[in-house]
Design an enzyme around this catalytic site. Structure first.
Site, short mmCIF file in Angstrom:
data_model
loop_
_atom_site.label_atom_id
_atom_site.label_comp_id
_atom_site.label_asym_id
_atom_site.label_seq_id
_atom_site.Cartn_x
_atom_site.Cartn_y
_atom_site.Cartn_z
N GLU A 1 12.58 39.48 27.22
CA GLU A 1 13.38 38.25 27.31
C GLU A 1 14.31 38.27 28.52
O GLU A 1 14.43 37.29 29.23
CB GLU A 1 14.18 38.10 26.01
CG GLU A 1 15.11 36.90 25.94
CD GLU A 1 14.40 35.57 25.75
OE1 GLU A 1 13.16 35.54 25.68
OE2 GLU A 1 15.10 34.54 25.69
N THR B 1 8.12 19.91 30.47
CA THR B 1 8.50 21.33 30.38
C THR B 1 8.04 21.97 29.08
O THR B 1 8.04 23.19 28.97
CB THR B 1 10.02 21.50 30.60
OG1 THR B 1 10.31 22.88 30.83
CG2 THR B 1 10.80 21.01 29.38
#
Ligand SMILES: *[C@@H]1O[C@H](CO)[C@@H](O)[C@H](O)[C@H]1NC(C)=O
Ligand SMILES: *[C@@H]1O[C@H](CO)[C@@H](O)[C@H](O)[C@H]1NC(C)=O
Ligand SMILES: *[C@@H]1O[C@H](CO)[C@@H](O)[C@H](O)[C@H]1NC(C)=O
Ligand SMILES: *[C@@H]1O[C@H](CO)[C@@H](O)[C@H](O)[C@H]1NC(C)=O
Ligand SMILES: *[C@@H]1O[C@H](CO)[C@@H](O)[C@H](O)[C@H]1NC(C)=O
Length: 523
Positions: free
Chosen positions: A375, A511
């Site tokens: 992440e 997106t």
């Protein structure tokens, strides 16, 4: 093969790019297309989608998301069935009629007037509005053959408009910059600021809604908010041309800081600058110009090579003109954005730089035990002071990893994010090089073997631990919208909705990876 119109022949392209300063990260030689292999891979991704859909449909539908381990569910997106709406355009491009029919019949029944939890203008726009507009484009366009219920199709657009009408009061602020956090029917959380990603990732969806309905109100609302990002004030909030701060005062329109990058909180503001130009190049050249400024400044000031791996390229964050050597899985859409910009602007320098970024993000996958990237990660440059508090060296237990990988992990979660595979998709569409299909396939196989559990896919706690260090029992809706769509499309037959189809873009992906039919002449 889908060579870009100006990169043919591919071999010549690679030999040119070998002259750039970071050659080792550029792809190896192009290999012949293997249609059997690509079909088998596309079918395997489709099977994973069907498996995850079946688990969601059995244990969670019409709630927002599945908890695959306990076969339960939650409603993190207002309980309107986020996974169903997010899965819609993927089921369509995969042409799975039974799932398309289930979602098509469901959407007209959603009660967008009520919810018991706070509504995010941004999340609701990219997932629900985006999913419905994309489904409507497909079912009234190239996939009309899948419109099993003709009565329901126009109701999809009606539902999109109803949702936008319910959200529209968000823009009722002194400047027109929206509040993001809404309490239906007319309240907000009282925040006096909003961020550039949440302000700047509405224009594509709201403009498309206006173009489909003929009511310009939606485009005007979203573009008014965006106008403060296109001309940022004060000047100090733009440390390099095109690169801007994050938080904006919704009462004055003034930026509150000069901190940002291509990371979460800022990311899709930059993404939509070039995508608005793809959507309608006759209207949004000013968005294109801002993307060019940001892209050139990023190449000049943010491109960074780790001290232990000078062959890799990442983009730094910034605070004013200070650079922070930290990046994220989320930011790995950046390679795809540079590639799309390079394709539509016919600028080889953006293609080259995009491929370098794609290669860096690929490294974050192949360096871990699971083959999946973290992440959040950091690095340092040659010459970074070991006492620089903003750019600390790796801790002792990560020193060996940093030496070979060129980054170290500060958050090892994997929450089923798509951005690395998304950028592999753009890299393949731009170059036609099978290597990117192989990278996407390897990432998919790693995700499929590590995250699949119970009735779906779960998040991982540590991508660099055996078996991902344990699960979090949550399957976000973007697994359906994004991860499985890009994993599929990269191997799938060519079609009008694919990026750079026949050398132009007739569709543009929001997106959340929902494809919209462009409004201007395809570029
Ligand atoms: C194509 O891929 C298949 C596996 O799906 C393999 O059996 C076959 O040998 C490959 N063909 C070529 C020419 O590489
Ligand atoms: C088709 O859509 C209409 C409108 O939403 C709905 O009333 C009807 O029940 C749907 N048909 C089926 C078979 O679900
Ligand atoms: C907001 O909505 C509530 C509940 O429907 C209503 O009572 C109130 O009058 C509304 N306020 C405004 C300013 O519209
Ligand atoms: C950093 O310095 C080392 C030792 O001088 C060198 O081998 C390496 O290539 C340098 N890395 C970069 C990114 O310049
Ligand atoms: C994906 O995982 C499932 C088991 O969860 C397995 O049956 C399937 O073969 C895997 N697909 C690939 C391509 O590895």
């Amino acid at each position: 093969m889908y060579y870009s119109r100006f990169l043919v022949p591919v071999v010549a392209f690679f030999s040119t790019t070998l002259a750039v300063p970071h050659p080792a990260n550029l792809p190896r030689q192009s290999r012949p297309d293997n249609h059997t292999l690509n079909r088998e891979r596309a079918d395997a991704v489709k099977a994973a989608f069907t498996y995850a859909w079946d688990g969601y449909y059995k244990y969670a539908f019409p709630n927002d998301e599945l908890h695959p381990i306990t076969n339960s569910f939650s409603n993190s997106r207002n309980g309107w069935g986020a996974s169903a709406v997010d899965a819609f355009s993927t089921a369509l491009v995969m042409q799975i009629q039974p799932i398309v029919t289930e979602i098509l019949n469901y959407i007209p029944t959603i009660d967008f007037d009520h919810t018991s939890s706070q509504v995010s203008l941004f999340e609701t726009t990219i997932r629900y509005l985006g999913g419905m507009l994309s489904g409507y484009d497909f079912l009234t366009g190239p996939l009309a053959n899948l419109a099993s219920n003709a009565t329901a199709v126009p109701l999809i657009l009606k539902q999109a408009q109803r949702l936008a009408d319910n959200l529209a009061y968000a823009f009722d602020t002194p400047t027109g910059i929206p509040s993001n956090n809404l309490n239906f029917p007319n309240g907000t959380d009282g925040s006096t600021t909003n961020g550039i990603a949440t302000i700047g990732t509405l224009v594509l969806e709201w403009t498309h809604l206006s173009d489909l309905t003929g009511n310009q109100k939606y485009a005007e609302l979203s573009q008014k908010g965006e106008s403060y990002l296109l001309s940022p004030k004060p000047a100090s909030s733009e440390p390099w041309p095109g690169l801007i701060g994050t938080n904006v005062d919704i009462n004055t329109g003034l930026f509150q800081d000069a901190e940002g990058g291509w990371v979460g909180g800022d990311d899709s503001f930059y993404e939509y600058l070039i995508k608005m130009y793809v959507y309608d190049s006759t209207k949004y050249a000013s968005y294109r110009d801002r993307w060019i400024l940001a892209a050139d400044s990023s190449i000049a000031h943010l491109a960074s090579h780790p001290s232990t791996r000078p062959d890799l390229t990442f983009l730094a964050m910034f605070n004013g003109q200070e650079r922070l050597f930290v990046s994220e899985h989320l930011a790995c859409f950046d390679g795809g954005s540079f590639l799309l910009g390079g394709l539509v602007l016919k600028e080889q320098k953006y293609i080259d730089f995009g491929l370098a970024l794609v290669n860096g993000c690929h490294d974050t996958y192949v360096s871990t035990l699971t083959g999946i990237g973290p992440e959040v990660f950091r690095w340092v440059e040659n010459g970074t002071s070991p006492t620089d508090a903003d750019n600390p060296p790796p801790s002792a237990d990560q020193a060996a990893f940093y030496k070979t990988a060129g980054f170290y992990i500060t958050n090892g979660n994997y929450i089923l994010r798509p951005e690395v595979i998304e950028s592999f998709y753009y890299a393949f569409r731009a170059t036609g090089d099978q290597i990117y299909r192989d990278w996407a396939w390897n990432a998919f196989v790693a995700i499929n073997s590590t995250c699949a559990v119970g009735s779906g896919f779960a998040e991982l706690q540590n991508v660099n631990a055996p078996n991902g260090g344990g699960y979090n029992d949550f399957q976000d809706s973007f697994l359906f919208a994004e991860v499985l769509k890009y994993s599929y499309l990269i191997h799938a037959p060519d079609n009008v909705w694919q990026v750079e189809h026949s050398g132009v873009n007739e569709w543009v992906f929001n997106t959340e990876a929902h494809p919209f039919k462009v409004n201007g002449p395809p570029i």
